[in-house]
Scaffold this motif. Structure first.
Motif: not given
Length: 372
Positions: A214-222
């Motif tokens: 979940s963290l990996k998906e949420s931090t794309k282009d952060l």
């Protein structure tokens, strides 16, 4: 939908949540305290190793009226070693004595037959050499080391090395606590215990990988936005998967608790304690470490990156600017206009219709004469 389901949906949407990342030092301190207690218990009391690891003999008797306490006393008097006695479902006894050889086992078997008033031929004696137990221990350590290496490699490829390090720390945390509990409680360590320890690593890793995904998906282009820092997104990921982690842990703990407390405690099936205690403690520790240790540790490591430091600086600056704007609006709303907010020579506001100048009304009256 149930209340727990509503709470899970609100946590997933970010409407409610608990700041796990901000309070990470508290969780670190709790984990360090528990780990130190486990290490002290392991150092002071040590592990109660079974005969599979240190050698000995197991005597299985036919049905007898002798109690467990009496059988322990008879076995200790005959062997000079501490004995572990368990009542079997057949009414017989399982007497386990560590640190004896074949010659001693024959003498002990004869004494037990006399004390328990049973036929010596009906007592079954199984001998275990210490070299066999040493081989099991070595294989277990080798399997654990290979498992750790493969986990680190997989997580480093699937996610990144920081998540691999955090998961490794969480796994070591879970194993240390579980082994320390065994030392403090005094339960016997058997091959079943080793199986339980290896099993809990998979459960612990499962919860951790769910949060990491979940963290990996949420931090794309952060770094392309200025609303959230990495720690903010990590905290949202924990809250978004919190109910799921709790549900899976509770469902897994219920049957294990049945084995430990009902099977091992109420029914007296002591052999179930070997694996059930390691599973119970390991599952609980794994759920704790995936939420309170692994993800906060990843946030700590990521926040040290230059680009994440720059992002955090931009986010905080924007939040400070927004807060200053809110204070300005609040001051205007509560206290009226600020000084120099309006020109000093501005005309006062007029409520109602203005009186027109008299000059404009001259000659505009109705003529007194009639039109021709």
């Amino acid at each position: 939908m149930s209340k727990l389901g509503n709470l899970g949906a609100r946590l997933h949407r970010g409407e409610v949540g608990y700041d796990f990342i901000r309070n990470r030092k508290i969780w670190y301190g709790i984990s360090i305290l528990i780990t130190i207690t486990a290490i002290l218990g392991l150092t002071v009391r040590g592990l109660n190793m079974g005969i599979e690891f240190q050698g000995g003999a197991v005597f299985t008797t036919p049905k007898t009226s002798v109690s467990v306490a009496q059988a322990e006393e008879f076995a200790q008097d005959s062997s000079g070693h501490e004995a572990v006695v368990q009542k079997l479902g057949t009414g017989g006894l399982r007497i386990q004595i560590a640190g004896i050889d074949t010659a001693e086992s024959d003498h002990i078997k004869a004494d037990l037959a006399k004390d328990l008033n049973v036929d010596p031929e009906k007592i079954n004696a199984d001998l275990v050499g210490p070299s066999w137990g040493e081989q099991i221990a070595n294989k277990a350590w080798q399997g654990l080391a290979i498992f750790m290496v493969l986990v680190v490699i997989y997580l480093a490829i699937a996610f990144e090395w920081r998540m691999a390090v955090a998961a490794l720390v969480a796994l070591i945390h879970d194993i240390t606590i579980t082994v320390g509990i065994y030392a403090l409680v005094g339960f016997e360590v058997t091959p079943g215990t080793v199986i339980g320890l290896l099993t809990i690593l998979g459960y612990s890793l499962y919860d951790t990988v769910v949060v990491f995904d979940s963290l990996k998906e949420s931090t794309k282009d952060l770094t392309k936005q200025t609303r959230w820092t990495y720690s903010d997104v990590a905290n949202r990921s924990i809250n978004g998967t919190l109910v799921r982690s709790i549900n899976t842990t509770v469902v897994a703990l219920l049957p294990v608790a049945g084995l430990l407390f009902i099977g091992g405690g109420v029914l007296g099936a002591g052999t179930l304690n070997d694996i059930s205690l390691s599973l119970f403690v390991g599952l609980a520790a794994g759920a704790y470490s995936s939420i309170f240790i692994a993800t906060p540790l990843v946030a700590d490591l990521k926040e040290r990156e230059p680009q994440m430091k720059a992002l955090k600086k931009r986010v905080l600056a924007k939040r400070a600017q927004a807060a200053a704007g809110e204070e300005l609006v609040e001051a205007r709303t509560v206290g009226g206009p600020l000084v120099d907010d309006e020109p000093q020579d501005a005309a006062p506001a007029v409520v109602g219709q203005r009186n027109q100048p008299a000059a404009r009304n001259r000659g505009r009256g109705r003529p007194s004469g009639k039109r021709r």
